[in-house]
Design an enzyme around this catalytic site. Structure first.
Site, short mmCIF file in Angstrom:
data_model
loop_
_atom_site.label_atom_id
_atom_site.label_comp_id
_atom_site.label_asym_id
_atom_site.label_seq_id
_atom_site.Cartn_x
_atom_site.Cartn_y
_atom_site.Cartn_z
N GLU A 59 0.83 -1.20 0.00
CA GLU A 59 0.00 0.00 0.00
C GLU A 59 0.87 1.26 0.00
OE1 GLU A 59 -3.81 1.79 2.43
OE2 GLU A 59 -1.97 1.39 3.54
N TYR A 145 -4.62 9.55 -1.79
CA TYR A 145 -3.26 9.79 -1.28
C TYR A 145 -2.18 9.90 -2.35
CZ TYR A 145 -5.48 8.41 3.09
OH TYR A 145 -6.32 8.32 4.17
N CYS A 197 -7.99 9.92 5.55
CA CYS A 197 -8.05 9.84 7.02
C CYS A 197 -6.75 10.35 7.61
CB CYS A 197 -8.31 8.40 7.47
SG CYS A 197 -9.94 7.79 6.99
N ARG A 217 -7.24 12.64 10.87
CA ARG A 217 -8.53 13.21 11.27
C ARG A 217 -9.47 12.16 11.83
NH1 ARG A 217 -12.70 11.70 7.99
NH2 ARG A 217 -12.08 10.78 6.01
N ASP A 220 -9.75 4.42 12.83
CA ASP A 220 -10.39 3.15 13.20
C ASP A 220 -9.35 2.38 14.02
OD1 ASP A 220 -11.16 0.48 13.25
OD2 ASP A 220 -11.64 0.35 11.12
#
Length: 315
Positions: A59, A145, A197, A217, A220
């Site tokens: 990722e 991103y 996020c 921000r 989870d």
């Protein structure tokens, strides 16, 4: 690392306010929390459950490529962004399969529906892999991103490569207070599959060591935060290697920190486990540029952990 994370999870579990959320799942939430990890002490990856480091590597390399299409991830057997691309597909006029409305919630409550959903999503992923035209249309997640990091669109039409710029500044002016990369672009937020996020990070150099602070921000705690910590620790290692510095700290500052209500049993199970020693990160070819590094060039040495714990993702 594991202790800081477990203290964080316990704090939200015990002190968090129950709130509704976008996904309809519900959370226990606190606003404003910070953790600090000394990267000299080991690589901050959870040991109280197995965290798939291969997914973290692919990722992050996907972000660093400036890529926003899940095809690269699927080619590396990484499925952590599938649901957001799939959601876009089922809302299109090209989708003619079974009703997938609110598939995330329905799949948790209805085994028959979950089987149909998994079949539809598997077929979707196979189409992304084998059909380039389909992948171009439905594998894209918008200017998330990778796009913001490497291809930020300036007001005058210029393209800004924030990663290259911050590396250049670290090499020429490491005391700069402008070593900032932002993923939050208000112009693009409405068209992103998922607004960032982890929104902004900043580097800081002292005593020959590179530190990174992330502002996130929305976090989870059970599923996302372990990935976020390891990902930005890895990014700090890669940037430090690129500019000839040692690693310092990773500081994780969080806005809305939440435990989904359907993750409470899983976090309780994790809180009852004893942590192991942290592993060490090893770059097999430190001469390689950050833009040339492949997943197999990065490895964790001596990673020992408890078994993984599954939990549903809220979409």
């Amino acid at each position: 690392m594991t202790k800081q994370y477990l203290d964080f999870a316990r704090h939200v579990l015990e002190q968090g306010a129950v709130k509704d959320d976008r996904t309809g799942t519900g959370t226990k939430s606190v606003f404003g929390y910070q953790m600090r990890f000394d990267l000299q002490e080991g690589f901050p990856i959870l040991t109280t459950k197995r965290v798939p480091f291969g997914l973290i590597k692919s990722e992050l390399l996907w972000f660093l490529r400036g890529d926003t299409n899940i095809r690269f991830l699927l080619q590396h057997n990484n499925h952590i962004w599938d649901e957001w691309a799939f959601e876009r597909y089922i809302k299109s006029s090209d989708y003619t399969g079974p009703d997938m409305t609110n598939f995330g919630i329905r799949a948790q409550k209805d085994e028959d529906f979950n089987r149909i959903y998994q079949e539809q999503k598997l077929q979707f992923c196979e189409n992304i892999l084998v059909d380039e035209e389909f992948a171009e249309k439905y594998g894209e997640l918008g200017n998330i991103y990778g796009s913001q990091w490497r291809h930020w669109q300036g007001a005058n039409g210029e393209v800004i490569d924030q990663i290259k710029d911050v590396i250049a500044t670290l090499k020429t002016n490491p005391d700069s207070r402008r070593l900032v990369v932002s993923a939050w672009n208000p112009v693009d937020v409405p068209t992103m599959a998922l607004p960032p996020c982890h929104t902004l990070f900043q580097f800081y150099v002292v005593d020959g060591k590179l530190s990174c602070q992330l502002y996130q921000r929305s976090a989870d705690i059970f599923l996302g935060v372990p990935f976020n910590i390891a990902s930005y620790a890895l990014l700090t290692h890669l940037i430090a290697n690129e500019v000839g510095l040692e690693v310092g700290e990773f500081i994780h500052t969080i806005g809305d920190a939440h435990l989904y209500l359907n993750h409470l049993e899983q976090i309780e199970r994790q809180l009852n486990r004893e942590p192991y020693e942290l592993p060490q990160l090893h770059l097999k070819d430190p001469e390689k540029s950050i833009f040339e590094v492949e997943s197999e060039d990065i490895e964790l040495l001596h990673y020992q952990s408890h078994p993984g714990i599954k939990a549903p993702i809220a979409v």
